[in-house]
Design a protein around this motif. Structure first.
Motif, PDB file in Angstrom:
ATOM      1  N   CYS A 335     103.040  44.073  75.320  1.00 38.38           N
ATOM      2  CA  CYS A 335     103.269  42.608  75.873  1.00 38.38           C
ATOM      3  C   CYS A 335     102.948  42.654  77.447  1.00 38.38           C
ATOM      4  CB  CYS A 335     104.621  42.126  75.762  1.00 38.38           C
ATOM      5  SG  CYS A 335     105.424  42.119  74.060  1.00 38.38           S
ATOM      6  N   CYS A 338      99.404  42.745  79.282  1.00 38.57           N
ATOM      7  CA  CYS A 338      99.010  41.025  79.328  1.00 38.57           C
ATOM      8  C   CYS A 338     100.029  40.596  80.519  1.00 38.57           C
ATOM      9  CB  CYS A 338      98.632  40.374  78.371  1.00 38.57           C
ATOM     10  SG  CYS A 338      97.177  41.012  77.204  1.00 38.57           S
ATOM     11  N   HIS A 339     101.181  40.829  80.352  1.00 43.36           N
ATOM     12  CA  HIS A 339     102.137  39.936  80.993  1.00 43.36           C
ATOM     13  C   HIS A 339     102.684  40.869  82.158  1.00 43.36           C
ATOM     14  CE1 HIS A 339     102.047  36.469  78.649  1.00 43.36           C
ATOM     15  NE2 HIS A 339     102.133  37.248  77.440  1.00 43.36           N
TER      16      HIS A 339
END
Ligand code: HEC
Ligand code: HEC
Ligand code: HEC
Ligand code: HEC
Ligand code: HEC
Ligand code: HEC
Ligand code: HEC
Length: 390
Positions: A335, A338-339
């Motif tokens: 996660c 990308c974040h």
């Protein structure tokens, strides 16, 4: 098309003859034992023949639920069964379903009160399910016809239960149709393969258990032969390259088994091969909200992450060759790739936050329910793949 299939069929028969006769193809170096053959001519050679060049992948694949999802039943491989507190359960019509070891096999036996002699007794021949999540279902042969038995084993509390979907009264058999095996085996050949009529009769000698390399990578025989002859060539030859596939093709491979229980359309089960478009083979998905059970594709494609990133697919987060169950640290890192900077408004999060538990929580399946005891029916909890704010 049909004539092509028939030709394939004849070829399949010849290969099966070879299978039962001399047992192996010999190549220059190591013998390759075929495990089965598809009517289209594809020979299944199994993952032993990949070891010499892809040892790590083969070893790690051996512990995945894909590989462990189906097998010929051998009691020793199902240790949890021997730990069960109860070896029977009673149905609403008072029938007792009991499991008894006879010689080296386990039999499902059914009794009516006063429960002295069984009126039904069938051996467990095949097992479906790795037991990672729910447990095992068992199949039995009646000549060449394949049936599911009424009792399944529920692993979380080590107990026998009524198989999901079975009525709560005695029912001797439920036929196993090819779509079930399409999701749980590498290959199974139903009788009259080329006929559109669905039946539960199979060629017993032409079933390849577990989901092995060829289920996802397609034909490999020529790849193995080539690389054995040319050990210095490090470029993959005679094998489909995943980097050449479009996002849709990559998704469709997983969607074959992870987009819900769709039915085979005009062509028999096991016609789809990686690279094909799935909608040509399976009935369309239902219109409602996809169920969390076995429909990860339907849910993922409804997520903002998927819609707004360029080429997300299942292997963005999953390594298809390893058992990553409960490795949430690894998934959270996916996660964060990308974040990198998430500014939570309602609370302060850090890199160690458990993204998955908040944004992909466990939810109740509406279609997969299990009867643990006479008065409790429970939904199976599955992680939703609709990544969202809950
Ligand atoms: C004699 C050696 C050899 C054997 C045996 C072998 N391979 Fe390979 N394979 C290679 C080489 C070399 C490559 C290219 C380098 C790499 O990706 O590891 C490759 C690459 C691959 C790739 C990657 C293709 C891509 O997308 O780039 C797959 C998939 C694959 N092999 C599957 C298999 C399977 C399945 C088996 C067993 C049935 C197998 N191989 C047996 C040598 C072999
Ligand atoms: C031939 C059918 C089939 C294909 C193709 C398939 N899967 Fe599966 N997958 C299954 C089945 C069946 C299970 C459940 C096995 C079990 O526990 O018995 C499963 C389980 C899983 C799990 C859960 C593992 C665990 O231990 O909880 C993941 C993750 C997964 N599959 C990902 C994928 C991805 C990613 C792809 C595509 C690259 C894929 N699958 C392709 C049939 C398939
Ligand atoms: C569309 C593909 C598909 C079909 C058809 C299908 N399954 Fe499954 N099955 C799955 C997947 C995927 C899972 C993994 C759990 C999930 O995603 O919720 C699973 C899980 C299971 C499990 C639990 C395994 C565990 O890890 O504990 C059993 C047992 C099982 N299936 C048996 C069957 C039987 C028997 C049939 C046929 C009558 C069948 N399934 C039909 C895809 C399928
Ligand atoms: C559930 C489907 C599935 C199964 C089963 C499977 N693979 Fe793969 N494999 C994939 C996918 C998807 C990729 C591409 C991964 C990516 O792009 O990150 C891949 C990539 C590869 C690669 C190239 C990249 C790498 O990791 O080196 C090789 C080699 C390979 N697989 C070999 C095998 C072998 C050998 C087996 C059997 C032991 C096997 N695969 C079983 C889906 C599968
Ligand atoms: C391939 C990149 C990628 C990965 C991996 C990824 N996301 Fe996303 N995600 C996005 C993009 C792009 C958006 C849409 C823009 C935004 O809101 O930042 C998004 C949106 C979101 C949203 C907002 C949803 C909404 O409805 O507003 C949440 C929550 C989220 N992601 C959580 C996660 C979690 C948790 C993981 C890991 C399980 C994850 N993402 C993995 C790319 C990704
Ligand atoms: C953004 C990351 C992400 C993507 C993309 C993703 N998954 Fe998952 N998946 C997860 C996480 C996290 C889990 C939970 C793992 C655990 O709890 O052990 C999971 C679990 C699963 C499970 C087991 C479900 C259960 O509750 O037992 C299956 C099956 C699965 N994924 C299949 C897929 C398939 C098929 C795709 C492609 C459509 C896919 N996943 C794409 C993150 C992802
Ligand atoms: C305790 C639960 C919780 C955890 C842990 C959590 N989130 Fe969230 N997340 C939320 C809630 C609630 C919202 C919406 C309200 C808000 O922004 O605070 C949200 C919003 C988001 C958004 C959309 C807002 C934005 O900034 O674009 C993204 C993306 C996101 N989270 C990603 C992540 C990632 C990545 C992680 C792990 C590093 C994570 N979240 C951990 C609950 C959580």
């Amino acid at each position: 098309m049909l004539s092509f299939l028939r030709k394939g069929h004849v070829f399949a028969i010849i290969i099966l003859f070879l299978l039962s006769g001399c047992n192996s193809f010999s190549s220059e170096f190591v013998k390759i034992k075929p495990l089965g053959v598809h009517p289209n001519g594809t020979v299944y050679i199994g993952m032993e023949s990949c070891k010499e060049c892809h040892l790590e992948i083969v070893n790690s694949h051996s512990s995945t639920s894909h590989w462990l999802t189906s097998s010929q039943f051998v009691t020793q491989n199902f240790a949890p069964i021997t730990q069960a507190e109860n070896t029977s359960f009673i149905l609403d019509d008072k029938t007792k379903i009991a499991f008894t070891a006879i010689n080296d096999s386990i039999y499902q036996q059914a009794y009516k009160p006063p429960y002295s002699t069984p009126f039904f007794s069938k051996s467990i021949d095949l097992a479906i399910g790795s037991g990672t999540k729910i447990g095992y279902s068992f199949l039995t042969w009646e000549k060449n016809s394949l049936y599911q038995l009424q009792g399944s084993f529920y692993k979380p509390n080590l107990n026998w239960i009524n198989s999901p979907g079975y009525p709560s009264r005695f029912q001797a058999f439920r036929p196993i149709f090819p779509r079930c095996l399409e999701c749980h085996t590498t290959f199974s050949q139903s009788e009259n393969w080329e006929s559109p009529a669905i039946n539960n009769r199979y060629n017993k000698n032409n079933i390849v258990f577990g989901i092995d390399c060829q289920r996802c990578h397609g034909p490999v025989l020529d790849h193995v032969k080539y690389h054995r002859k040319n050990p210095n060539d490090k470029e993959p030859k005679n094998i489909l390259k995943f980097t050449d596939l479009t996002q849709q093709q990559r998704l469709d491979l997983c969607a074959l088994c992870h987009s819900g229980v769709r039915s085979n359309r005009s062509q028999p089960a096991f016609s789809f091969v990686v690279g094909d478009l799935l909608d040509d083979y399976l009935s369309p998905q239902g219109v409602g909200e996809p169920d969390v059970h076995s429909n990860q594709v339907g849910l993922l494609v409804r997520s903002k992450c998927f819609i707004e990133s360029e080429k997300m697919d299942c292997s963005t987060c999953h390594d298809p060759h390893s058992n990553e169950k409960n490795n949430l640290v690894k998934f959270n890192n996916r996660c964060i790739e990308c974040h990198q900077k998430v500014e939570h408004v309602t609370f302060k999060s850090d890199q160690n936050s458990d993204c998955v538990n908040c944004h992909m929580p466990y939810q109740e399946s509406k279609i997969m329910k299990i009867q643990i005891n006479p008065d409790s029916i429970r939904s199976v909890m599955v992680r939703t793949h609709k990544i969202d704010i809950y």
